[in-house]
Design a protein around this motif. Sequence first.
Motif, PDB file in Angstrom:
ATOM      1  N   PRO A  11       0.821  -1.230   0.000  1.00 15.60           N
ATOM      2  CA  PRO A  11       0.000   0.000   0.000  1.00 15.60           C
ATOM      3  C   PRO A  11       0.847   1.269   0.000  1.00 15.60           C
ATOM      4  O   PRO A  11       0.463   2.271  -0.617  1.00 15.60           O
ATOM      5  CB  PRO A  11      -0.821  -0.124   1.291  1.00 15.60           C
ATOM      6  N   GLU A  12       2.006   1.216   0.682  1.00 14.44           N
ATOM      7  CA  GLU A  12       2.888   2.387   0.709  1.00 14.44           C
ATOM      8  C   GLU A  12       3.474   2.653  -0.676  1.00 14.44           C
ATOM      9  O   GLU A  12       3.538   3.801  -1.137  1.00 14.44           O
ATOM     10  CB  GLU A  12       4.013   2.170   1.724  1.00 14.44           C
ATOM     11  N   LEU A  13       3.905   1.588  -1.349  1.00 18.44           N
ATOM     12  CA  LEU A  13       4.460   1.759  -2.689  1.00 18.44           C
ATOM     13  C   LEU A  13       3.385   2.228  -3.663  1.00 18.44           C
ATOM     14  O   LEU A  13       3.631   3.123  -4.492  1.00 18.44           O
ATOM     15  CB  LEU A  13       5.069   0.439  -3.166  1.00 18.44           C
ATOM     16  N   ARG A  14       2.210   1.648  -3.576  1.00 20.90           N
ATOM     17  CA  ARG A  14       1.115   2.038  -4.473  1.00 20.90           C
ATOM     18  C   ARG A  14       0.777   3.520  -4.288  1.00 20.90           C
ATOM     19  O   ARG A  14       0.631   4.272  -5.268  1.00 20.90           O
ATOM     20  CB  ARG A  14      -0.103   1.169  -4.207  1.00 20.90           C
ATOM     21  N   ALA A  15       0.682   3.955  -3.048  1.00 19.75           N
ATOM     22  CA  ALA A  15       0.363   5.365  -2.781  1.00 19.75           C
ATOM     23  C   ALA A  15       1.464   6.285  -3.286  1.00 19.75           C
ATOM     24  O   ALA A  15       1.193   7.356  -3.852  1.00 19.75           O
ATOM     25  CB  ALA A  15       0.140   5.572  -1.280  1.00 19.75           C
ATOM     26  N   PHE A  16       2.707   5.860  -3.124  1.00 19.86           N
ATOM     27  CA  PHE A  16       3.824   6.686  -3.571  1.00 19.86           C
ATOM     28  C   PHE A  16       3.823   6.841  -5.093  1.00 19.86           C
ATOM     29  O   PHE A  16       3.999   7.947  -5.621  1.00 19.86           O
ATOM     30  CB  PHE A  16       5.157   6.092  -3.110  1.00 19.86           C
ATOM     31  N   VAL A  17       3.635   5.739  -5.812  1.00 22.70           N
ATOM     32  CA  VAL A  17       3.654   5.810  -7.278  1.00 22.70           C
ATOM     33  C   VAL A  17       2.480   6.640  -7.784  1.00 22.70           C
ATOM     34  O   VAL A  17       2.622   7.418  -8.745  1.00 22.70           O
ATOM     35  CB  VAL A  17       3.652   4.399  -7.892  1.00 22.70           C
ATOM     36  N   ARG A  18       1.340   6.523  -7.157  1.00 20.74           N
ATOM     37  CA  ARG A  18       0.197   7.336  -7.563  1.00 20.74           C
ATOM     38  C   ARG A  18       0.469   8.822  -7.314  1.00 20.74           C
ATOM     39  O   ARG A  18       0.100   9.680  -8.136  1.00 20.74           O
ATOM     40  CB  ARG A  18      -1.055   6.877  -6.814  1.00 20.74           C
ATOM     41  N   GLU A  19       1.118   9.130  -6.203  1.00 23.55           N
ATOM     42  CA  GLU A  19       1.469  10.519  -5.933  1.00 23.55           C
ATOM     43  C   GLU A  19       2.496  11.020  -6.947  1.00 23.55           C
ATOM     44  O   GLU A  19       2.418  12.156  -7.425  1.00 23.55           O
ATOM     45  CB  GLU A  19       2.012  10.660  -4.507  1.00 23.55           C
ATOM     46  N   MET A  20       3.443  10.153  -7.303  1.00 23.10           N
ATOM     47  CA  MET A  20       4.439  10.536  -8.296  1.00 23.10           C
ATOM     48  C   MET A  20       3.775  10.759  -9.654  1.00 23.10           C
ATOM     49  O   MET A  20       4.126  11.685 -10.388  1.00 23.10           O
ATOM     50  CB  MET A  20       5.513   9.446  -8.394  1.00 23.10           C
ATOM     51  N   ARG A  21       2.815   9.920 -10.012  1.00 21.86           N
ATOM     52  CA  ARG A  21       2.100  10.104 -11.278  1.00 21.86           C
ATOM     53  C   ARG A  21       1.360  11.436 -11.297  1.00 21.86           C
ATOM     54  O   ARG A  21       1.334  12.140 -12.311  1.00 21.86           O
ATOM     55  CB  ARG A  21       1.134   8.941 -11.504  1.00 21.86           C
ATOM     56  N   ALA A  22       0.754  11.806 -10.168  1.00 24.07           N
ATOM     57  CA  ALA A  22       0.055  13.091 -10.095  1.00 24.07           C
ATOM     58  C   ALA A  22       1.026  14.258 -10.227  1.00 24.07           C
ATOM     59  O   ALA A  22       0.707  15.279 -10.844  1.00 24.07           O
ATOM     60  CB  ALA A  22      -0.722  13.188  -8.783  1.00 24.07           C
ATOM     61  N   ALA A  23       2.221  14.086  -9.657  1.00 30.54           N
ATOM     62  CA  ALA A  23       3.224  15.155  -9.709  1.00 30.54           C
ATOM     63  C   ALA A  23       3.897  15.229 -11.074  1.00 30.54           C
ATOM     64  O   ALA A  23       4.307  16.310 -11.509  1.00 30.54           O
ATOM     65  CB  ALA A  23       4.278  14.927  -8.620  1.00 30.54           C
ATOM     66  N   LYS A  24       4.014  14.083 -11.760  1.00 30.92           N
ATOM     67  CA  LYS A  24       4.686  14.021 -13.067  1.00 30.92           C
ATOM     68  C   LYS A  24       3.768  13.300 -14.053  1.00 30.92           C
ATOM     69  O   LYS A  24       4.031  12.161 -14.463  1.00 30.92           O
ATOM     70  CB  LYS A  24       6.018  13.275 -12.936  1.00 30.92           C
ATOM     71  N   PRO A  25       2.677  13.921 -14.450  1.00 29.28           N
ATOM     72  CA  PRO A  25       1.644  13.216 -15.227  1.00 29.28           C
ATOM     73  C   PRO A  25       2.102  12.726 -16.597  1.00 29.28           C
ATOM     74  O   PRO A  25       1.520  11.769 -17.122  1.00 29.28           O
ATOM     75  CB  PRO A  25       0.519  14.250 -15.344  1.00 29.28           C
ATOM     76  N   THR A  26       3.100  13.356 -17.180  1.00 32.13           N
ATOM     77  CA  THR A  26       3.534  12.945 -18.518  1.00 32.13           C
ATOM     78  C   THR A  26       4.829  12.139 -18.517  1.00 32.13           C
ATOM     79  O   THR A  26       5.296  11.722 -19.573  1.00 32.13           O
ATOM     80  CB  THR A  26       3.728  14.178 -19.418  1.00 32.13           C
ATOM     81  N   ALA A  27       5.402  11.906 -17.356  1.00 33.81           N
ATOM     82  CA  ALA A  27       6.678  11.193 -17.285  1.00 33.81           C
ATOM     83  C   ALA A  27       6.482   9.694 -17.491  1.00 33.81           C
ATOM     84  O   ALA A  27       5.431   9.139 -17.172  1.00 33.81           O
ATOM     85  CB  ALA A  27       7.355  11.446 -15.938  1.00 33.81           C
ATOM     86  N   ARG A  28       7.502   9.052 -18.012  1.00 32.00           N
ATOM     87  CA  ARG A  28       7.528   7.595 -18.064  1.00 32.00           C
ATOM     88  C   ARG A  28       8.006   7.094 -16.705  1.00 32.00           C
ATOM     89  O   ARG A  28       9.091   7.474 -16.236  1.00 32.00           O
ATOM     90  CB  ARG A  28       8.468   7.120 -19.168  1.00 32.00           C
ATOM     91  N   ILE A  29       7.224   6.249 -16.054  1.00 29.28           N
ATOM     92  CA  ILE A  29       7.559   5.737 -14.725  1.00 29.28           C
ATOM     93  C   ILE A  29       7.852   4.247 -14.819  1.00 29.28           C
ATOM     94  O   ILE A  29       7.042   3.469 -15.323  1.00 29.28           O
ATOM     95  CB  ILE A  29       6.430   5.995 -13.714  1.00 29.28           C
ATOM     96  N   THR A  30       9.031   3.876 -14.335  1.00 30.53           N
ATOM     97  CA  THR A  30       9.463   2.480 -14.344  1.00 30.53           C
ATOM     98  C   THR A  30       9.762   2.037 -12.926  1.00 30.53           C
ATOM     99  O   THR A  30      10.469   2.735 -12.192  1.00 30.53           O
ATOM    100  CB  THR A  30      10.731   2.305 -15.205  1.00 30.53           C
ATOM    101  N   LEU A  31       9.240   0.894 -12.517  1.00 27.78           N
ATOM    102  CA  LEU A  31       9.581   0.300 -11.227  1.00 27.78           C
ATOM    103  C   LEU A  31      10.609  -0.798 -11.465  1.00 27.78           C
ATOM    104  O   LEU A  31      10.378  -1.697 -12.276  1.00 27.78           O
ATOM    105  CB  LEU A  31       8.351  -0.286 -10.544  1.00 27.78           C
ATOM    106  N   LEU A  32      11.726  -0.712 -10.765  1.00 26.78           N
ATOM    107  CA  LEU A  32      12.778  -1.711 -10.873  1.00 26.78           C
ATOM    108  C   LEU A  32      12.876  -2.432  -9.540  1.00 26.78           C
ATOM    109  O   LEU A  32      13.273  -1.844  -8.523  1.00 26.78           O
ATOM    110  CB  LEU A  32      14.104  -1.044 -11.250  1.00 26.78           C
TER     111      LEU A  32
END
Length: 317
Positions: free
Chosen positions: A179-200
């Motif tokens: 849940p912490e990771l999911r919330a973080f990535v969603r917040e990052m998507r909101a902050a960077k809506p057009t960025a390519r996001i990759t989880l490694l």
Amino acid sequence: MASRPRSRRLRRTLLTALVIASVAVPTAGAARPAAVPAPPPPALGSLAPATTATLDARYATNRDAALAAARTAADYGDRKRAAALRAMAGPDRQLLSFDGRDGGRSVEVVGDLARADRVAVLVPGSDTALGSRRLRDGAVALQRQSGERSAVLAWLGYATPATASAAALTPGRADEAAPELRAFVREMRAAKPTARITLLCHSYGSVVCARAADGLPADALVLYGSPGTGADSAADLRTRATVWAGRGAADWIAHVPHLRLPLPFGELGFGADPLDPDFGARVFDAGTGGHSDYLAPGSVPLGNLARIVQGREPTHA
């Protein structure tokens, strides 16, 4: 036909041996020293807007928090931890979040997040502690390889299990972290809506990513050095992200049996091998190295991970 039952018995025997060893090895996971105390973290607002000014202010606040935690650790008598926290509070460090309590949680940025159009989130596995030099060095190497328009975020958002512990063979820590990771990535998507996001996602971190994957707004999900994910296939992750998998030729984790066994206190093992063709992940060349070599400068896996971050095709195994 007779070889298949023997193979199954062998795999079950191996997993049982791992379970016994993990519980018997000085109860390593359960007998850790109590977490060093630390002050509560500062109250931080949303990441958006992720401008240079707002991020710089956030970094400064979290450096101060790390320095306060270092002083508390020194007063407690833990000089090693105090030194690690002072290093995290250095003027060149960019802490997106910091909490020194309960072993510690942090997100550190390498690169210019405000201007980045590619964001990589490193999700580490077992035995990764607050202030881990290996995690930071890996983030630095990946950001350099990925280019100036990339930012790498070293996400330590959970209490990682010890390798020699039962926790490393069960999904409990991943269930807490997801849940912490999911919330973080969603917040990052909101902050960077057009960025390519990759989880490694490395080692046990791949279990964390799998637990968080359902509906996650990421473009790519990379499982490397993985013991399995708890899912039978990439489709079972229920993610729109392209799922990649890789494992170094000398990685010991290849010898971990890919089974899930129900036990009275939960489940042991993580099931299907992400490199199995039936799993359905795209497989990239992870080179000849071992379990800790994926982000080594100049290595084959580092180059391929950077290509995935950039949205380019990696070389294939």
